[in-house]
Enzyme design. Sequence first.
Site, PDB file in Angstrom:
ATOM      1  CG  HIS A 167      -2.180  -0.567  -7.308  1.00 54.35           C
ATOM      2  ND1 HIS A 167      -2.688   0.321  -6.403  1.00 54.35           N
ATOM      3  CD2 HIS A 167      -2.302  -1.793  -6.729  1.00 54.35           C
ATOM      4  CE1 HIS A 167      -3.104  -0.328  -5.327  1.00 54.35           C
ATOM      5  NE2 HIS A 167      -2.867  -1.608  -5.513  1.00 54.35           N
TER       6      HIS A 167
ATOM      7  NE  ARG B  53      -4.227  -1.378  -0.048  1.00 50.63           N
ATOM      8  CZ  ARG B  53      -4.277  -2.322  -0.970  1.00 50.63           C
ATOM      9  NH1 ARG B  53      -3.258  -2.502  -1.791  1.00 50.63           N
ATOM     10  NH2 ARG B  53      -5.342  -3.098  -1.079  1.00 50.63           N
TER      11      ARG B  53
ATOM     12  CD  GLU C 136      -1.741   3.649  -6.256  1.00 52.88           C
ATOM     13  OE1 GLU C 136      -2.822   3.156  -6.645  1.00 52.88           O
ATOM     14  OE2 GLU C 136      -0.862   2.990  -5.682  1.00 52.88           O
TER      15      GLU C 136
END
Length: 523
Positions: A277, A230, A259
């Site tokens: 990701h 994370r 992000e």
Amino acid sequence: MKILISDNLAPEGIKIFKDAGFEVDARTSTPADELARIIGEYEGLVIRSATKVTEDLLQKAGRLKVVGRAGSGLDNVDIAAASRKGVVVMNTPGGNTVTTAEHTLAMIMAMCRNIPEATASLKNNKWEKKKFTGIELYGKTLGIIGLGNIGKNIAQRARALGMNVIGYDPYMTEEMAHSLGVGLVSLDELYAQSDIITVHTPLSPETKYLINAETISRMKNGVRLVNCARGGIIKEADLLEALKSGKVAGAALDVFENEPPLGNPLLQLENVVVTPHLGASTGEAQVNVAVMVAGQIVEYLKTGVAKNARNMAAVSSEEFKKIQPYISLGEKLGSFLGQVADGRADEVVMEFFGDAAELNTDLVSNGILKGFLSNFAEVNYVSAPFLAKDRGIRVSEVKSSERPNFQNKITVTIRGKYGSNSISGTLFNNKDPRIVMVDGMPLEAIPEGEMLIFRNHDKPGVIGSVGRALADAGINIARMQFGREEPGGNAISIVNVDSPVDPDLLKKLSALANVVDVRVAHL
């Protein structure tokens, strides 16, 4: 019932909902303002990482019963707010475990062998063999922070590559770590010994900026850092400076504080490997988590079994079948006390005996609290413990393998400014609920329907006068049960009646000779 899928979900998951008879609204990406406008229509919400389930959103979700995350991380869900609202929050741990572990190892290899930079160089018609000399993984020490499902899988694969694996996890036992071939160490030891450090923890107040300038200073010179968990676990500004100074030789990042990380200076460094990701982004993982979350939500909405729930006890279908009669009994006991107790409760004590003590009692306890608090507030099995805490009610459990007079027994006691009240119940044949004691006086009563609870002196004529008063009012008696402390002392009677008793009749019953008071409970 209606299910909203606010982020992209594999078709296999959508099919499960439809085959189960649910109405499905499947969207690839739902803006926050639109989600807030429509959320009130749905009983279930399926999300991934993009949707933010905030307290404000939950306040608009009047029908919502469950939020399911197709993935493991839940930092985009306000679990405390969901719990207070009575909304179950569940995820799918394990559904993307292998995929994320493989991606982490791929990132480590790419970082240590300079694969992205070498690829770009060669595609730019350069041949720079010396520039991209890397390091071997064999014999290096890999430090894993967080030995959950993903951390365990990485440890297994790293050991197969000949790496020395150490790990930090406050919930891992020495025995379990040994079985994985992992040396269990403190964080300081992990920082000092590791050549490569990879983090695999949730993002929480405890792990926010876990790796920062101060902790980096305790690491080896030339350490390499990996984050496929994370964004926010590593403080990016501090990492940037450590990469520039050479303290950190390289970093591999799949996640970022913001992000997409547009304009992030880390993207400009040659010694940083990045992906957008992608940790869980394989076709197999997408199908796995979609199928898992859909199956879990369907099962919860249809049966009440909550697998992988993060704010209530999670049990299997088989275990739930055993526990369910006890949940029902506990709810009736709690509701009874809530209706007849003397004043406000400051403390609730739940005692489990015999077979009842051998079960997972979390759901039973929630049932007791739900029954008790439902007399004063809108509550369900999820929100009950949180509502009790918000109201300042202390809650405790006691378990005993003893079987005092019964194969199983649950006793609930409440204490407050005006004294205490208690009730005990049991299951006959593991299914038929009975009240077996009220305020220390033994009796046997079926907890159902309209119930009159008489506290009286144990004197002749009480039963007859109660019967006559009810008959004069046209109310039929279904059952009468009696208990007392000792002959001639305090006594209690529970009378099941076939129709409601109005306040005027209650006053007449309370005025009868030797009757101390009369209260009503409806179960």
